[in-house]
Design a protein around this motif. Structure first.
Motif, mmCIF file in Angstrom:
data_model
loop_
_atom_site.group_PDB
_atom_site.id
_atom_site.type_symbol
_atom_site.label_atom_id
_atom_site.label_comp_id
_atom_site.label_asym_id
_atom_site.label_seq_id
_atom_site.Cartn_x
_atom_site.Cartn_y
_atom_site.Cartn_z
ATOM 1 N N VAL A 1 0.871 -1.175 0.000
ATOM 2 C CA VAL A 1 0.000 0.000 0.000
ATOM 3 C C VAL A 1 0.905 1.222 0.000
ATOM 4 O O VAL A 1 1.705 1.423 0.919
ATOM 5 C CB VAL A 1 -0.919 0.033 1.241
ATOM 6 C CG1 VAL A 1 -1.854 1.238 1.185
ATOM 7 C CG2 VAL A 1 -1.710 -1.261 1.359
ATOM 8 N N ARG B 1 -6.158 -3.074 8.075
ATOM 9 C CA ARG B 1 -6.098 -2.424 6.764
ATOM 10 C C ARG B 1 -6.318 -0.910 6.839
ATOM 11 O O ARG B 1 -5.624 -0.158 6.157
ATOM 12 C CB ARG B 1 -7.132 -3.053 5.826
ATOM 13 C CG ARG B 1 -6.804 -4.463 5.379
ATOM 14 C CD ARG B 1 -5.731 -4.507 4.328
ATOM 15 N NE ARG B 1 -6.142 -3.842 3.096
ATOM 16 C CZ ARG B 1 -5.325 -3.648 2.059
ATOM 17 N NH1 ARG B 1 -4.074 -4.072 2.112
ATOM 18 N NH2 ARG B 1 -5.749 -3.035 0.973
ATOM 19 N N ARG C 1 -3.740 1.910 5.304
ATOM 20 C CA ARG C 1 -4.111 2.958 4.337
ATOM 21 C C ARG C 1 -3.809 4.347 4.887
ATOM 22 O O ARG C 1 -3.342 5.238 4.161
ATOM 23 C CB ARG C 1 -5.587 2.831 3.975
ATOM 24 C CG ARG C 1 -5.909 1.590 3.135
ATOM 25 C CD ARG C 1 -7.312 1.688 2.553
ATOM 26 N NE ARG C 1 -8.332 1.653 3.587
ATOM 27 C CZ ARG C 1 -8.929 0.541 4.021
ATOM 28 N NH1 ARG C 1 -8.585 -0.628 3.498
ATOM 29 N NH2 ARG C 1 -9.868 0.593 4.947
ATOM 30 N N THR C 2 -4.077 4.541 6.186
ATOM 31 C CA THR C 2 -3.801 5.846 6.795
ATOM 32 C C THR C 2 -2.312 6.172 6.733
ATOM 33 O O THR C 2 -1.910 7.288 6.365
ATOM 34 C CB THR C 2 -4.273 5.858 8.258
ATOM 35 O OG1 THR C 2 -5.694 5.751 8.294
ATOM 36 C CG2 THR C 2 -3.852 7.145 8.959
ATOM 37 N N GLY D 1 -1.138 6.755 3.150
ATOM 38 C CA GLY D 1 -1.613 8.046 2.674
ATOM 39 C C GLY D 1 -0.843 9.204 3.275
ATOM 40 O O GLY D 1 -0.531 10.184 2.594
#
Length: 263
Positions: free
Chosen positions: A17, A62, A66-67, A70
């Motif tokens: 990711v 998850r 993602r945090t 990002g």
């Protein structure tokens, strides 16, 4: 010397990711993004089990992956969720810790000599703390870590492997699955040999930290980007690292953390 993991059959990394690819450059066009840091997400598990890994536990980390990806977008941060061989710690086998060490080996194989942060939730937090002795690991994030009761454990949880690592523990004060006092006592012992450890308490929140999830995610991002990418810490985090026990180990996570300007 850091312990190296033996080959682990069945453990693997989830899809990357963030980080790899290109981003828009300031002057127009695109620029390549190199991997400058890797965060490995370690899901929850069980004290004893021979069952396959839990899909729910995997899904539970998850959002954090993602945090973090990002927050480090364009700066070379990549996140992977670790898929264990099974969901059980299983006593002296410490299987989840072995899987975490394997994952750090795999991160080095894929990305080269980059700093690694182990970020675990529940039993994954325990695995992250145990596997901190891997040579590539520079920081550990343990969220509501599951730790054995001092009275029932065969031996104290180790802390020597945390020397030289930056460590953040986050725990809800109303956690009924993992006793927050156990993580406090571990942090207190570790602080004697490692000043780079702090602990935040999320008052009135439970094991899943649902009431203050935005603040917990913001705190995790602040710590990971600080340890892997060299960003400056937010004032509360810097203060927690600098404060002596018990202040730096019982730092309250303020409502709205992450929304206020850095000071």
């Amino acid at each position: 010397m850091a312990q190296q993991a033996n080959p682990v059959s069945g453990a693997r990394l989830g899809r990357a990711v963030g980080a790899v690819g290109t981003v828009a450059a300031a002057g127009g066009g695109d620029r390549a993004v190199c991997v400058n840091g890797v965060v490995l997400l370690l899901p929850a598990g069980e004290p004893v089990s021979e069952r396959r890994p839990s899909p729910l536990a995997y899904a539970g980390v998850r959002p954090l992956a993602r945090t973090l990806a990002g927050a480090g977008r364009g700066e070379g941060l990549v996140a992977h969720v670790v898929r264990y061989r099974g969901r059980g710690w299983n006593g002296a086998d410490a299987r989840l810790a072995a899987d975490a060490r394997w994952a750090a080996d795999e991160a080095v194989r894929r990305y080269g000599d980059v700093p690694v942060c182990l970020a675990g939730i529940d039993m994954g937090g325990r695995a992250a703390l145990h596997a901190a002795d891997h040579a590539a690991v520079t920081s550990v994030l343990a969220i509501a870590p599951w730790l054995p009761d001092d009275a029932a454990a065969a031996a104290e949880e180790p802390v020597k492997q945390l020397a030289g690592r930056q460590v953040l523990i986050v725990h809800g004060t109303n956690d009924e699955r993992t006793d927050p006092e156990l993580s406090y006592r571990l942090a207190e012992r570790a602080k004697k040999a490692n000043r780079d450890i702090c602990r935040f308490e999320v008052h009135s929140d439970g094991h899943a930290l649902r009431q203050h999830r935005p603040e917990v995610l913001a705190l995790a991002a602040d710590f990971v980007l600080g340890t892997l990418l060299g960003r400056g810490y937010a004032r509360p985090v810097a203060d927690a690292f600098a404060a002596p026990p018990p202040l730096g180990l019982r730092m309250p996570l303020a409502a709205g953390f992450g929304r206020a300007l850095r000071r």
